[in-house]
Write an enzyme that holds these catalytic residues in place. Sequence first.
Site, short mmCIF file in Angstrom:
data_model
loop_
_atom_site.label_atom_id
_atom_site.label_comp_id
_atom_site.label_asym_id
_atom_site.label_seq_id
_atom_site.Cartn_x
_atom_site.Cartn_y
_atom_site.Cartn_z
N ASN A 86 0.80 -1.18 -0.01
CA ASN A 86 -0.02 0.26 -0.11
C ASN A 86 0.85 1.26 0.11
OD1 ASN A 86 -2.41 1.74 0.63
ND2 ASN A 86 -1.23 1.99 2.49
N LYS A 92 1.35 16.80 -4.63
CA LYS A 92 0.15 17.85 -4.84
C LYS A 92 0.00 18.28 -6.02
CE LYS A 92 -0.94 16.58 -0.50
NZ LYS A 92 -1.67 15.20 -0.24
N TYR A 191 2.07 10.11 -11.30
CA TYR A 191 1.24 9.34 -10.35
C TYR A 191 0.46 8.13 -11.17
CZ TYR A 191 -1.57 7.51 -6.65
OH TYR A 191 -2.22 6.66 -5.66
N VAL A 193 1.50 7.01 -14.48
CA VAL A 193 2.56 6.18 -14.73
C VAL A 193 3.05 5.31 -13.67
CG1 VAL A 193 4.78 6.04 -15.86
CG2 VAL A 193 3.48 7.78 -16.66
N VAL A 228 -10.80 8.33 -1.92
CA VAL A 228 -10.92 8.27 -0.48
C VAL A 228 -10.42 9.60 0.06
CG1 VAL A 228 -10.37 6.88 1.47
CG2 VAL A 228 -10.44 5.87 -0.79
N THR A 230 -8.42 11.17 2.25
CA THR A 230 -7.16 10.98 2.71
C THR A 230 -6.22 12.19 2.54
OG1 THR A 230 -5.91 9.87 0.87
CG2 THR A 230 -7.17 8.40 2.41
#
Length: 284
Positions: A86, A92, A191, A193, A228, A230
């Site tokens: 995970n 960002k 992200y 890729v 989600v 997060t």
Amino acid sequence: MKVAIVTGGNKGVGFGICRGLAKVFNGDVLLTARNEERGMNAVKELEKEGLTVKFHLLDIDDPKSVAHLAGFIKGKYSGIDVLVNNAAVAFKQAATEPFGVQAKVTIATNYFSVQDCCNQLFPLLRSGARVVNVSSMAGYLGLIKGADLKAKFATSGSTLTYEVLDGLMKDFVDSANAGDHAAKGWPNSTYVVSKVGLSAMTRIQQQKVSEDSNLKDVAINHVHPGYVDTDMSSHKGTKTIDEGAKSALFAATLPPNTDVKGKYIWSDCQILDWVNGPIPGNWN
């Protein structure tokens, strides 16, 4: 004693997965994190809910840290029953680092470090083990627009090798630094890729273990948790971490002799065609 390992388990979806496994898994659940204080605080939070998990330090970017975990698992448990990969990073939208820097960091952690972690821990997999690679909606192959690139990824699980896939990941980083990644068919997202690479790697991993007579009924799947709420989504996501853990828990607890192997599992646990789609209109 059985053991389930969750990387990056101190917060977000990883924490939700630890919570879910603690409720249903017949064995020890190992919550791992790269920061001991945050990891132990997560363990204590679950203890307040009446749930028992154990903590072990793990920084997937540090091969020595992974080796230390492998040695601990071998000595205490002699094998692995569930492995949930995970741990991941994401820049960002407002990040100021150059795109090439973002590409190098993201691919290094989300692809190469996960690969190293698997290389060190897979020799400990028991027959019947379940491996879950937490990918994303961003990991859907259809987000690779270059036809030639997409075709190379699509062969994974049959003819694509680790070496070729590694080469594709390195080519993206080089192209991102050179500024010609878009011209080559790469998306403008490091992200995406990284997660496409992880999903492709999943299919290769399943093919390899299926060829190993000592690893009977091992199922390795890649999952999309959903959007989600997060830190990674800047808390814009609509799902709770427990809802986001649903697909990973489904893959981690598949019954014996399952046919769900090397599959792309959506947030609602439906199995989708990673190469051709279609993908649900609601990407959550």
